[in-house]
Every structure is written in structure tokens, then in C-alpha cells.
Design a protein around this motif. Structure first.
Motif, short mmCIF file in Angstrom:
data_model
loop_
_atom_site.label_atom_id
_atom_site.label_comp_id
_atom_site.label_asym_id
_atom_site.label_seq_id
_atom_site.Cartn_x
_atom_site.Cartn_y
_atom_site.Cartn_z
N UNK A 20 0.88 -1.28 0.14
CA UNK A 20 -0.08 -0.13 -0.25
C UNK A 20 0.83 1.26 0.07
N UNK A 21 2.24 1.30 -0.42
CA UNK A 21 2.84 2.45 -0.45
C UNK A 21 2.28 3.30 -1.18
N UNK A 22 1.93 3.36 -2.40
CA UNK A 22 1.50 4.30 -3.40
C UNK A 22 0.33 4.76 -3.02
N UNK A 23 -0.73 3.88 -2.71
CA UNK A 23 -1.70 4.30 -1.98
C UNK A 23 -1.99 5.06 -0.88
N UNK A 24 -1.07 4.82 0.09
CA UNK A 24 -0.82 5.57 1.34
C UNK A 24 -0.31 7.01 1.04
N UNK A 25 0.74 6.89 0.21
CA UNK A 25 1.16 8.29 -0.14
C UNK A 25 0.46 9.11 -0.93
N UNK A 26 -0.52 8.69 -1.86
CA UNK A 26 -1.36 9.20 -2.60
C UNK A 26 -2.39 10.00 -1.67
N UNK A 27 -2.77 9.24 -0.52
CA UNK A 27 -3.45 10.09 0.50
C UNK A 27 -2.95 10.89 1.16
N UNK A 28 -1.66 10.94 1.32
CA UNK A 28 -0.97 12.07 1.95
C UNK A 28 -0.96 13.21 1.00
N UNK A 29 -0.72 12.91 -0.21
CA UNK A 29 -0.62 14.14 -1.03
C UNK A 29 -2.10 14.83 -1.23
N UNK A 30 -2.91 14.09 -1.07
CA UNK A 30 -4.20 14.87 -1.28
C UNK A 30 -4.54 15.64 0.01
N UNK A 31 -3.81 15.21 1.19
CA UNK A 31 -3.87 15.99 2.17
C UNK A 31 -2.91 17.17 2.29
N UNK A 32 -2.24 17.37 1.56
CA UNK A 32 -1.39 18.66 1.19
C UNK A 32 0.12 18.20 1.58
N UNK A 33 0.30 16.94 1.97
CA UNK A 33 1.71 16.81 2.14
C UNK A 33 2.65 16.69 0.85
#
Length: 202
Positions: A20-33
Motif C-alpha cells: 500500500x505504499x503508493x496508495x498511502x502516499x497518494x492519500x498524504x498528497x491529497x492531504x497537502x503533504x
């Protein structure tokens, strides 16, 4: 070695395929990280999945890790990264050629072409769950479709210094000095994103 580091706090998310690396990091990107994707264009943008290099195109993979290090220089604030040069070592440890790949990593780290991150987060999964999660996209010729290869991959990720000790003592010392945190990837995407976010913000 730290003289080549970017100013940003760099947290690299590594681990088993399907964790789930890419999925998790996509979620963080959407949160503004600030997130640097796994494969990038020369401009630092996300490279579409269908343009990723083949698993046996090693030169392209190695070029990607060098390019990502270039993108990190001069950034400010925490940055979360989807894989880095540790992937090249993990690949070699699970297939073949670890000594050669360790030489490559050490050479580029000591010349400043590669950057040692501030920490690695290892998303861990048993091989059988990795295979289950990727059942619809497994390729029979890809080594990471083989349970035995995945077990070697997992063993490396859980303790890289031990596996590097005979391949390259100098790199072993460098890798051992970088904090590494295992995260059980059985958790939901929201739970994993929260854990990765908390670690990377410290």
C-alpha cells in the motif's frame, strides 16, 4: 555523507509489493503533504504506470533513483518519498547481484549523487498476502510473483544491514545508521496513512 542531504526532512516509504505504499502516499498528497512519487519524469512529476521500466531494465531503474535524489535537493519542509535506492538493494538481495548493487549505491552515496534519507518506513506484509493483494496484476515472469523470492525480499527489508554485511561492509555501516521503522501493512489505508504521516512529520 550528510553534506549532500537536502534541507527537507526526508522519509522514504519502502516495503513489500502490495503493502500500500503508493496508495498511502497518494492519500498524504491529497492531504497537502509533499510527496515524491516512485517513478518520476525529469521534471519531477509522476511517471504514469504504463511508462514504468520493465523489471529487467535495470539501467532505467537505477537512473530513476539518481533522478529522484536530484529532485530532493533544495526542498523545504518534510517530504515523503515512494521508494528510493534501498529498493535497488532489496531487488538484488531477493534475486541476485547484491554485491554489485551495493557497490553502485555506495559509490553514488559517497560522491553525493544519492542521498541518505533521514529515515525509512518499511511497510511489512507476509508473502502470501502480497500475492493475494496483487492477484489481478501478477506477471508470471516477474521475480516478485514467486513466494520464495518474496520471502527473501521481506527478510532483507526487515534487516538490511545483516544482508549487506558480507556484500559491502562500508555500505552496511551507512545503512545501519539510518533509522528504520517497521509498520504492519495489514492495517487499513487510513490507519497506514496516519502512521506514515506521524513518523514523517517528526
Amino acid at each position: 555523507m550528510r553534506s549532500s542531504d537536502p534541507s527537507a526532512l526526508v522519509t522514504v516509504v519502502e516495503g513489500m509489493p502490495g503493502a500500500g505504499k503508493t496508495t498511502v502516499l497518494s492519500a498524504l498528497a491529497r492531504a497537502g503533504r509533499t510527496v515524491l512519487p516512485e517513478y518520476t519524469t525529469p521534471a519531477g512529476d509522476l511517471l504514469d504506470h504504463d511508462r514504468h521500466p520493465r523489471h529487467d531494465d535495470e539501467d532505467s531503474h537505477l537512473a530513476n533513483w539518481l533522478r529522484k535524489a536530484d529532485h530532493l535537493r533544495g526542498r523545504s519542509g518534510p517530504v515523503w518519498v515512494d521508494r528510493d535506492w534501498l529498493t535497488a538493494l532489496a531487488w538484488a538481495a531477493s534475486t541476485s547481484g547484491l554485491t554489485e548493487r551495493a557497490d553502485w549505491a555506495y559509490r553514488h552515496l559517497t560522491t553525493g549523487r544519492l542521498i541518505p534519507p533521514h529515515r525509512w518506513i518499511i511497510l511489512d506484509l507476509p508473502p502470501h498476502i502480497s500475492l493475494q493483494r496483487r492477484a489481478q496484476r501478477l506477471h508470471p515472469g516477474h521475480p516478485w510473483s514467486d513466494p520464495a523470492v518474496l520471502e527473501r525480499l521481506r527478510t532483507f527489508y526487515l534487516d538490511p544491514p545483516t544482508h549487506l554485511a558480507t556484500a559491502h561492509p562500508g555500505l552496511t555501516e551507512l545503512v545501519a545508521a539510518i533509522p528504520r521503522q517497521r509498520v504492519d501493512a495489514i492495517a487499513s489505508t487510513a490507519q497506514l496513512a496516519s502512521a506514515v504521516d506521524a513518523v514523517g512529520a517528526r
